[in-house]
Scaffold this active site. Structure first.
Site, PDB file in Angstrom:
ATOM      1  N   HIS A   1       0.843  -1.210   0.000  1.00 10.54           N
ATOM      2  CA  HIS A   1       0.000   0.000   0.000  1.00 10.54           C
ATOM      3  C   HIS A   1       0.875   1.255   0.000  1.00 10.54           C
ATOM      4  CE1 HIS A   1      -3.087  -2.643   2.316  1.00 10.54           C
ATOM      5  NE2 HIS A   1      -3.538  -2.499   1.099  1.00 10.54           N
TER       6      HIS A   1
ATOM      7  N   LYS B   1     -16.608  -5.464   6.017  1.00 13.98           N
ATOM      8  CA  LYS B   1     -16.008  -6.714   6.495  1.00 13.98           C
ATOM      9  C   LYS B   1     -15.418  -6.549   7.885  1.00 13.98           C
ATOM     10  CE  LYS B   1     -11.971  -5.954   3.428  1.00 13.98           C
ATOM     11  NZ  LYS B   1     -11.233  -6.437   2.283  1.00 13.98           N
TER      12      LYS B   1
ATOM     13  N   ARG C   1      -2.184  -6.014  -8.126  1.00 13.55           N
ATOM     14  CA  ARG C   1      -1.094  -6.981  -7.942  1.00 13.55           C
ATOM     15  C   ARG C   1      -1.182  -8.156  -8.896  1.00 13.55           C
ATOM     16  NH1 ARG C   1      -2.866  -8.282  -2.124  1.00 13.55           N
ATOM     17  NH2 ARG C   1      -4.780  -8.023  -3.318  1.00 13.55           N
TER      18      ARG C   1
ATOM     19  N   SER D   1      -2.992  -8.071   3.282  1.00 11.02           N
ATOM     20  CA  SER D   1      -3.218  -7.859   4.714  1.00 11.02           C
ATOM     21  C   SER D   1      -3.598  -9.165   5.405  1.00 11.02           C
ATOM     22  CB  SER D   1      -4.303  -6.797   4.912  1.00 11.02           C
ATOM     23  OG  SER D   1      -3.851  -5.570   4.395  1.00 11.02           O
TER      24      SER D   1
HETATM   25  N1  COA Z   1      -0.338  -4.017  -1.823  1.00 11.51           N
HETATM   26  C1  COA Z   1      -0.655  -4.890  -0.865  1.00 11.51           C
HETATM   27  N2  COA Z   1      -1.907  -5.314  -0.629  1.00 11.51           N
HETATM   28  C2  COA Z   1      -2.863  -4.788  -1.399  1.00 11.51           C
HETATM   29  C3  COA Z   1      -2.608  -3.882  -2.411  1.00 11.51           C
HETATM   30  C4  COA Z   1      -1.261  -3.489  -2.615  1.00 11.51           C
HETATM   31  N3  COA Z   1      -0.922  -2.631  -3.578  1.00 11.51           N
HETATM   32  N4  COA Z   1      -3.756  -3.573  -3.017  1.00 11.51           N
HETATM   33  C5  COA Z   1      -4.708  -4.288  -2.398  1.00 11.51           C
HETATM   34  N5  COA Z   1      -4.159  -5.024  -1.421  1.00 11.51           N
HETATM   35  C6  COA Z   1      -4.847  -6.001  -0.590  1.00 11.51           C
HETATM   36  C7  COA Z   1      -5.346  -5.544   0.716  1.00 11.51           C
HETATM   37  O1  COA Z   1      -4.371  -5.685   1.716  1.00 11.51           O
HETATM   38  C8  COA Z   1      -6.515  -6.486   0.941  1.00 11.51           C
HETATM   39  O2  COA Z   1      -6.035  -7.718   1.390  1.00 11.51           O
HETATM   40  P1  COA Z   1      -6.938  -8.716   2.194  1.00 11.51           P
HETATM   41  O3  COA Z   1      -8.110  -9.036   1.335  1.00 11.51           O
HETATM   42  O4  COA Z   1      -6.030  -9.839   2.411  1.00 11.51           O
HETATM   43  O5  COA Z   1      -7.334  -8.003   3.448  1.00 11.51           O
HETATM   44  C9  COA Z   1      -7.064  -6.697  -0.450  1.00 11.51           C
HETATM   45  O6  COA Z   1      -5.994  -6.410  -1.305  1.00 11.51           O
HETATM   46  C10 COA Z   1      -8.198  -5.789  -0.841  1.00 11.51           C
HETATM   47  O7  COA Z   1      -8.315  -4.741   0.060  1.00 11.51           O
HETATM   48  P2  COA Z   1      -8.674  -3.248  -0.189  1.00 11.51           P
HETATM   49  O8  COA Z   1      -7.586  -2.522  -0.877  1.00 11.51           O
HETATM   50  O9  COA Z   1      -9.096  -2.713   1.103  1.00 11.51           O
HETATM   51  O10 COA Z   1      -9.819  -3.316  -1.239  1.00 11.51           O
HETATM   52  P3  COA Z   1     -11.300  -3.786  -1.154  1.00 11.51           P
HETATM   53  O11 COA Z   1     -11.478  -4.666  -2.303  1.00 11.51           O
HETATM   54  O12 COA Z   1     -11.630  -4.300   0.196  1.00 11.51           O
HETATM   55  O13 COA Z   1     -12.069  -2.422  -1.466  1.00 11.51           O
HETATM   56  C11 COA Z   1     -12.861  -0.239  -1.082  1.00 11.51           C
HETATM   57  C12 COA Z   1     -11.986  -1.387  -0.601  1.00 11.51           C
HETATM   58  C13 COA Z   1     -12.872   0.749   0.044  1.00 11.51           C
HETATM   59  C14 COA Z   1     -12.277   0.431  -2.316  1.00 11.51           C
HETATM   60  C15 COA Z   1     -14.267  -0.754  -1.464  1.00 11.51           C
HETATM   61  O14 COA Z   1     -14.673  -1.710  -0.524  1.00 11.51           O
HETATM   62  C16 COA Z   1     -15.268   0.375  -1.488  1.00 11.51           C
HETATM   63  O15 COA Z   1     -15.332   1.102  -2.430  1.00 11.51           O
HETATM   64  N6  COA Z   1     -16.072   0.497  -0.406  1.00 11.51           N
HETATM   65  C17 COA Z   1     -17.088   1.515  -0.243  1.00 11.51           C
HETATM   66  C18 COA Z   1     -18.492   0.966  -0.537  1.00 11.51           C
HETATM   67  C19 COA Z   1     -18.774   1.046  -2.005  1.00 11.51           C
HETATM   68  O16 COA Z   1     -18.701   2.080  -2.620  1.00 11.51           O
HETATM   69  N7  COA Z   1     -19.123  -0.121  -2.560  1.00 11.51           N
HETATM   70  C20 COA Z   1     -19.411  -0.247  -3.949  1.00 11.51           C
HETATM   71  C21 COA Z   1     -18.136  -0.461  -4.690  1.00 11.51           C
HETATM   72  S1  COA Z   1     -18.458  -0.897  -6.358  1.00 11.51           S
END
Ligand code: COA
Length: 163
Positions: free
Chosen positions: A19, A42, A91, A129
């Site tokens: 990140h 979540k 990724r 994560s």
């Molecule tokens: N390096 C390391 N890890 C990364 C990464 C990177 N560059 N990019 C993503 N990840 C990992 C995260 O650690 C996480 O790992 P985990 O699943 O093991 O915990 C995973 O990828 C995804 O996490 P995150 O980046 O938090 O993305 P998400 O898919 O949970 O989406 C939001 C997060 C906030 C963008 C999304 O949930 C959102 O938009 N929420 C608001 C509600 C909404 O608008 N919903 C409709 C969306 S269409």
């Protein structure tokens, strides 16, 4: 000239070196980057306040970057803050597919919003994560995956489990 302002959303439970690399590179591309920590649907290991604090400590070296939290829809946060660009890291093909569907929905909800994807560095592309939390849960060394503040928080969080 109009300020180029991007929003970098995520759950950040906790922030990883992957990140931080995306954030670092985003701050080089944009005038300002707002990291938006999602309250999230979540279950998380760290509270919203803890996730924000870990990011603040880990990104304090970056200028023109602020850490905020949000709940609800991402597009509503974009509207509220008048930000037109979202940055996310990719990724793998799996991430790409996931992002592809989110962009499809978000573009319908907020026409004109733009999405910029930065490819994770290969050496950071396997970090997630969940895996980091699993390593920490079993007393493994997470220093190679997360910034020092997050590593310390993980050790502290799981210390009780090993007493
Ligand atoms: N390096 C390391 N890890 C990364 C990464 C990177 N560059 N990019 C993503 N990840 C990992 C995260 O650690 C996480 O790992 P985990 O699943 O093991 O915990 C995973 O990828 C995804 O996490 P995150 O980046 O938090 O993305 P998400 O898919 O949970 O989406 C939001 C997060 C906030 C963008 C999304 O949930 C959102 O938009 N929420 C608001 C509600 C909404 O608008 N919903 C409709 C969306 S269409």
């Amino acid at each position: 000239m109009t300020e180029r302002h991007a929003l970098y959303p995520g759950t950040f439970d906790p922030v990883t070196l992957g990140h931080l690399d995306i954030l670092d590179r985003a701050t080089a591309l944009f005038d300002r980057v707002t990291v938006a920590v999602a309250e999230g649907g979540k279950a998380t290991l760290f509270s919203l306040q803890e996730r924000v604090a870990l990011l603040q400590q880990s990104a304090s070296h970056l200028d023109r970057c602020e850490i905020v939290s949000f709940s609800g829809l991402l597009v509503d946060e974009l509207r509220r803050r008048r930000i037109g660009v979202v940055v996310r890291g990719i990724r793998s093909f799996h991430d790409y597919e996931h992002e592809w569907s989110m962009v499809g929905v978000n573009r319908v909800l907020l026409p004109g919003s733009e999405y910029v994807f930065l490819l994770a560095r290969p050496e950071l592309a396997t970090i997630s994560s969940s895996l980091v939390k699993d390593v920490a849960r079993h007393a493994g060394d997470v220093a190679g995956f997360v910034p020092p503040a997050a590593a310390a928080a993980l050790v502290e969080r799981f210390a009780g489990d090993r007493l």
